[in-house]
Design a protein around this motif. Structure first.
Motif, PDB file in Angstrom:
ATOM      1  N   LYS A 112       3.328  15.896  17.719  1.00 22.08           N
ATOM      2  CA  LYS A 112       1.883  16.087  17.899  1.00 22.08           C
ATOM      3  C   LYS A 112       1.044  15.110  17.086  1.00 22.08           C
ATOM      4  O   LYS A 112       0.318  14.297  17.661  1.00 22.08           O
ATOM      5  N   ASN A 113       1.091  15.187  15.777  1.00 26.49           N
ATOM      6  CA  ASN A 113       0.233  14.282  15.003  1.00 26.49           C
ATOM      7  C   ASN A 113       0.720  14.062  13.580  1.00 26.49           C
ATOM      8  O   ASN A 113       1.538  14.831  13.053  1.00 26.49           O
ATOM      9  N   ILE A 114       0.206  12.995  13.004  1.00 25.19           N
ATOM     10  CA  ILE A 114       0.536  12.591  11.631  1.00 25.19           C
ATOM     11  C   ILE A 114      -0.769  12.174  10.965  1.00 25.19           C
ATOM     12  O   ILE A 114      -1.601  11.513  11.605  1.00 25.19           O
ATOM     13  N   ILE A 115      -0.937  12.574   9.710  1.00 25.05           N
ATOM     14  CA  ILE A 115      -2.069  12.050   8.922  1.00 25.05           C
ATOM     15  C   ILE A 115      -1.533  11.569   7.577  1.00 25.05           C
ATOM     16  O   ILE A 115      -0.804  12.303   6.892  1.00 25.05           O
ATOM     17  N   TRP A 116      -1.886  10.335   7.224  1.00 28.45           N
ATOM     18  CA  TRP A 116      -1.584   9.784   5.906  1.00 28.45           C
ATOM     19  C   TRP A 116      -2.910   9.525   5.197  1.00 28.45           C
ATOM     20  O   TRP A 116      -3.908   9.182   5.831  1.00 28.45           O
ATOM     21  N   ARG A 117      -2.863   9.612   3.849  1.00 30.76           N
ATOM     22  CA  ARG A 117      -4.022   9.172   3.054  1.00 30.76           C
ATOM     23  C   ARG A 117      -3.589   7.990   2.223  1.00 30.76           C
ATOM     24  O   ARG A 117      -2.542   8.039   1.556  1.00 30.76           O
ATOM     25  N   CYS A 118      -4.383   6.941   2.232  1.00 33.03           N
ATOM     26  CA  CYS A 118      -4.045   5.750   1.467  1.00 33.03           C
ATOM     27  C   CYS A 118      -4.401   5.985  -0.004  1.00 33.03           C
ATOM     28  O   CYS A 118      -5.567   6.209  -0.338  1.00 33.03           O
ATOM     29  N   ILE A 119      -3.392   5.956  -0.873  1.00 32.92           N
ATOM     30  CA  ILE A 119      -3.640   6.228  -2.293  1.00 32.92           C
ATOM     31  C   ILE A 119      -3.576   4.972  -3.163  1.00 32.92           C
ATOM     32  O   ILE A 119      -4.052   4.968  -4.288  1.00 32.92           O
ATOM     33  N   SER A 120      -2.997   3.888  -2.633  1.00 30.99           N
ATOM     34  CA  SER A 120      -3.124   2.609  -3.348  1.00 30.99           C
ATOM     35  C   SER A 120      -2.989   1.481  -2.347  1.00 30.99           C
ATOM     36  O   SER A 120      -2.441   1.668  -1.260  1.00 30.99           O
ATOM     37  N   GLY A 121      -3.510   0.315  -2.715  1.00 25.11           N
ATOM     38  CA  GLY A 121      -3.497  -0.832  -1.800  1.00 25.11           C
ATOM     39  C   GLY A 121      -4.779  -1.613  -1.964  1.00 25.11           C
ATOM     40  O   GLY A 121      -5.426  -1.553  -3.018  1.00 25.11           O
ATOM     41  N   PRO A 122      -5.192  -2.346  -0.932  1.00 23.55           N
ATOM     42  CA  PRO A 122      -6.452  -3.088  -1.024  1.00 23.55           C
ATOM     43  C   PRO A 122      -7.607  -2.107  -1.309  1.00 23.55           C
ATOM     44  O   PRO A 122      -7.589  -0.982  -0.795  1.00 23.55           O
ATOM     45  N   ASP A 123      -8.560  -2.529  -2.101  1.00 28.17           N
ATOM     46  CA  ASP A 123      -9.701  -1.660  -2.451  1.00 28.17           C
ATOM     47  C   ASP A 123     -10.294  -0.960  -1.229  1.00 28.17           C
ATOM     48  O   ASP A 123     -10.605   0.224  -1.265  1.00 28.17           O
ATOM     49  N   GLU A 124     -10.476  -1.753  -0.144  1.00 29.74           N
ATOM     50  CA  GLU A 124     -11.153  -1.199   1.038  1.00 29.74           C
ATOM     51  C   GLU A 124     -10.337  -0.082   1.697  1.00 29.74           C
ATOM     52  O   GLU A 124     -10.873   0.690   2.482  1.00 29.74           O
ATOM     53  N   MET A 155       0.833  -1.191   0.000  1.00 27.92           N
ATOM     54  CA  MET A 155       0.000   0.000   0.000  1.00 27.92           C
ATOM     55  C   MET A 155       0.877   1.255   0.000  1.00 27.92           C
ATOM     56  O   MET A 155       2.001   1.237   0.493  1.00 27.92           O
ATOM     57  N   ALA A 156       0.331   2.304  -0.582  1.00 25.37           N
ATOM     58  CA  ALA A 156       1.060   3.572  -0.601  1.00 25.37           C
ATOM     59  C   ALA A 156       0.246   4.621   0.143  1.00 25.37           C
ATOM     60  O   ALA A 156      -0.977   4.686   0.020  1.00 25.37           O
ATOM     61  N   MET A 157       0.955   5.412   0.948  1.00 28.84           N
ATOM     62  CA  MET A 157       0.323   6.471   1.727  1.00 28.84           C
ATOM     63  C   MET A 157       0.902   7.806   1.294  1.00 28.84           C
ATOM     64  O   MET A 157       2.125   7.926   1.140  1.00 28.84           O
ATOM     65  N   GLU A 158       0.047   8.789   1.120  1.00 35.72           N
ATOM     66  CA  GLU A 158       0.524  10.155   0.902  1.00 35.72           C
ATOM     67  C   GLU A 158       0.591  10.813   2.274  1.00 35.72           C
ATOM     68  O   GLU A 158      -0.379  10.740   3.048  1.00 35.72           O
ATOM     69  N   VAL A 159       1.715  11.429   2.568  1.00 32.21           N
ATOM     70  CA  VAL A 159       1.860  12.101   3.873  1.00 32.21           C
ATOM     71  C   VAL A 159       1.093  13.420   3.794  1.00 32.21           C
ATOM     72  O   VAL A 159       1.435  14.305   3.018  1.00 32.21           O
ATOM     73  N   HIS A 160       0.051  13.521   4.592  1.00 34.30           N
ATOM     74  CA  HIS A 160      -0.839  14.676   4.487  1.00 34.30           C
ATOM     75  C   HIS A 160      -0.551  15.734   5.564  1.00 34.30           C
ATOM     76  O   HIS A 160      -0.626  16.928   5.322  1.00 34.30           O
ATOM     77  N   GLU A 161      -0.228  15.275   6.766  1.00 30.31           N
ATOM     78  CA  GLU A 161       0.138  16.208   7.849  1.00 30.31           C
ATOM     79  C   GLU A 161       1.243  15.596   8.682  1.00 30.31           C
ATOM     80  O   GLU A 161       1.243  14.385   8.914  1.00 30.31           O
ATOM     81  N   LEU A 162       2.155  16.439   9.139  1.00 31.03           N
ATOM     82  CA  LEU A 162       3.284  16.007   9.983  1.00 31.03           C
ATOM     83  C   LEU A 162       3.549  17.131  10.966  1.00 31.03           C
ATOM     84  O   LEU A 162       4.143  18.146  10.585  1.00 31.03           O
ATOM     85  N   ASN A 163       3.072  17.026  12.171  1.00 34.13           N
ATOM     86  CA  ASN A 163       3.321  18.062  13.171  1.00 34.13           C
ATOM     87  C   ASN A 163       4.170  17.466  14.278  1.00 34.13           C
ATOM     88  O   ASN A 163       3.645  16.745  15.140  1.00 34.13           O
ATOM     89  N   PRO A 164       5.476  17.744  14.263  1.00 35.08           N
ATOM     90  CA  PRO A 164       6.422  17.080  15.164  1.00 35.08           C
ATOM     91  C   PRO A 164       5.922  16.997  16.608  1.00 35.08           C
ATOM     92  O   PRO A 164       5.458  17.997  17.167  1.00 35.08           O
TER      93      PRO A 164
END
Lengths: 152, 152
Positions: A71-83, A60-69
């Motif tokens: 504090k928090n991280i958000i990734w969006r899944c851009i490829s991988g299992p359909d679900e 699966m591939a994740m796009e790094v959407h937010e990175l706040n040292p």
């Protein structure tokens, strides 16, 4: 929308926990040894899971959407299992007592399916691997991960 | 409504898994050593969790709502933490490959709160304890359970 949300406490610094969650090296020590890509915001990280005999079991591939040292991280899944496509992976860090508390989320599944239940259990096992890696230097990333059922 | 749903596979017979989930003795070997009550449909089982020094950390009672040998179990939480009252605990068993697959549910939380995330992770750890107990004869019930964060 269906969300998997877990809470774990790690006895370390927020810096160390954040590093384990936000760098290629850190991620390869608790999720999958085969972690490749660019860890910066807007870029893509690819995670490959193989069986013990070397066959690809998942990727699966994740796009790094937010990175706040620290504090928090958000990734969006851009490829991988359909679900998984379009779902978000989130990590929120806070200090409580003598631990760094991580609220982990795998959010916005379109529906609850049996695969969601598998992933929920599997994420819990990988969060134990994350804690072990940060606290002791040695986690259990794929392909050395703890297997939980007939799907892995 | 918010649901916690996990999937785990156990290498044993459906009889043994069902016994571990439906009898006072079985439950006391993987969830909490202090399991008391009557395991029959319509009756009540009480689960007590203590700290290592003996203080009560949590206590909940479940009414046994359904018991279908080797198939499924439904409990209704009738006392315990506010967020648990009225929720349902479900176990569904099936045979797949060489494993008994358990779909565990803690269903119908009114809302997603931080305590839900704690319980989600904690249930995963107790399901590993269930598997260990059924496969090896020795689980990790409370108070010998694996602690996951500053709440337990």
């Amino acid at each position: 929308m269906v969300n998997i949300i877990h809470r774990i406490g790690i006895r370390s610094s927020a810096e160390n926990v954040f590093k384990a969650l936000s760098t290629i090296k850190g991620l390869s020590n608790w999720w999958t040894e085969e972690t490749e890509g660019d860890e910066r915001v807007g870029e893509k990280i690819t995670f490959t899971f193989r069986s013990e005999t070397g066959d690809i079991k998942g990727q699966m591939a994740m796009e790094v959407h937010e990175l706040n040292p620290q504090k928090n991280i958000i990734w969006r899944c851009i490829s991988g299992p359909d679900e998984w496509i379009g779902t978000e992976i989130t990590f929120e860090l806070s200090q409580q007592d003598d631990q760094i508390i991580v609220i982990f989320g795998h959010r916005n599944w379109k529906e609850q399916v049996e695969f969601t239940a598998h992933c929920s259990m599997k994420w819990a096992v990988f969060l134990l691997s994350l804690r072990e890696y940060v606290e002791t230097g040695k986690g259990k990333p794929s392909p050395r991960d703890l297997k939980i059922d007939n799907w892995n």
